[in-house]
Design a protein around this motif. Structure first.
Motif, short mmCIF file in Angstrom:
data_model
loop_
_atom_site.label_atom_id
_atom_site.label_comp_id
_atom_site.label_asym_id
_atom_site.label_seq_id
_atom_site.Cartn_x
_atom_site.Cartn_y
_atom_site.Cartn_z
N LEU A 14 38.94 0.49 -12.52
CA LEU A 14 38.51 -1.10 -12.60
C LEU A 14 39.05 -1.64 -11.12
N ALA A 15 40.00 -1.03 -10.42
CA ALA A 15 40.22 -1.55 -8.93
C ALA A 15 38.92 -1.25 -8.04
N THR A 16 38.63 0.03 -8.42
CA THR A 16 37.46 0.57 -7.53
C THR A 16 36.02 -0.29 -7.57
N SER A 17 35.87 -0.63 -9.05
CA SER A 17 34.36 -1.41 -9.41
C SER A 17 34.81 -2.86 -8.66
N ALA A 18 35.73 -3.24 -8.85
CA ALA A 18 36.18 -4.46 -8.49
C ALA A 18 35.84 -4.89 -6.89
N SER A 19 36.10 -3.83 -6.06
CA SER A 19 35.79 -3.91 -4.61
C SER A 19 34.73 -3.27 -4.17
N ALA A 20 33.66 -2.80 -5.03
CA ALA A 20 32.20 -2.19 -4.91
C ALA A 20 31.51 -3.47 -4.13
N PRO A 22 28.04 -5.45 -3.55
CA PRO A 22 26.70 -5.45 -3.96
C PRO A 22 25.67 -4.92 -3.02
N ALA A 23 24.54 -4.52 -3.71
CA ALA A 23 23.36 -4.21 -2.84
C ALA A 23 23.18 -5.15 -1.67
N LEU A 24 22.58 -4.70 -0.60
CA LEU A 24 22.22 -5.79 0.21
C LEU A 24 21.11 -6.79 -0.14
N PRO A 28 22.38 -12.86 -0.88
CA PRO A 28 21.04 -13.85 -0.51
C PRO A 28 21.06 -14.25 1.15
N GLU A 29 22.25 -14.34 2.00
CA GLU A 29 22.00 -14.53 3.24
C GLU A 29 21.22 -13.28 4.21
N ILE A 30 21.45 -12.03 3.55
CA ILE A 30 20.65 -11.00 4.04
C ILE A 30 19.58 -10.82 3.60
N ASP A 31 19.19 -10.91 2.39
CA ASP A 31 17.90 -10.83 1.77
C ASP A 31 16.92 -11.95 2.11
N ASP A 70 30.12 -7.44 8.73
CA ASP A 70 31.04 -8.36 8.85
C ASP A 70 31.67 -8.35 7.21
N ARG A 71 30.44 -8.14 6.38
CA ARG A 71 30.72 -7.92 4.70
C ARG A 71 31.10 -6.76 4.49
N GLY A 72 31.35 -5.72 5.52
CA GLY A 72 31.96 -4.36 5.12
C GLY A 72 30.65 -3.48 4.85
#
Length: 133
Positions: A14-20, A22-24, A28-31, A70-72
């Protein structure tokens, strides 16, 4: 003991999936930024009356890359996204829809008309272009 290990594994999952991240494409700012650059590039390639503001476009792209970092996201993740044929096709389809919604075909006349509109409106797309005639 097995129950304790199983609980720990579930908590870790759960901790791992919470910190995953999103796809770029889901940022929205990137896409939207990549859509802007891509459509401006299509306009300048398909309309001889319009050219790119290359330094402005390059700066815009570098800003998007910095935002992603900056978003990791790693440089490898960003490059993989930029090189993805599926993502390029998705953005091209989005550009087709955008042009169609504004009443423009995907021919030279349509690209030129859209480019002139974007420039005159001072849009993000228009800011990356300049009329040569």
């Amino acid at each position: 003991m097995t129950r304790l290990i199983l609980s720990a594994a579930v908590m870790l999952s759960l901790a791992t999936s919470a910190s995953a991240k999103p796809a770029l494409r889901d940022v929205p700012e990137i896409d939207n930024g990549l859509f802007t650059v891509g459509l401006a590039d299509q306009i300048r390639k398909n309309c001889p009356e319009i050219s790119a503001r290359f330094f402005r476009a390059l700066s815009y792209l570098k800003g998007l890359e910095k935002e992603a970092r900056d978003r990791g996201y790693t440089e490898t993740e960003v490059e993989a996204h930029l090189d993805s044929d599926a993502e390029k096709d998705r953005l091209r389809a989005r550009a087709r829809d955008y042009m169609k919604a504004r009443g423009h075909g995907q021919d030279q006349q349509g690209y030129c008309a859209l480019g002139r509109e974007e420039i005159s409106q001072g849009s993000a797309i228009g800011a990356l272009l300049r009329a040569t005639n």
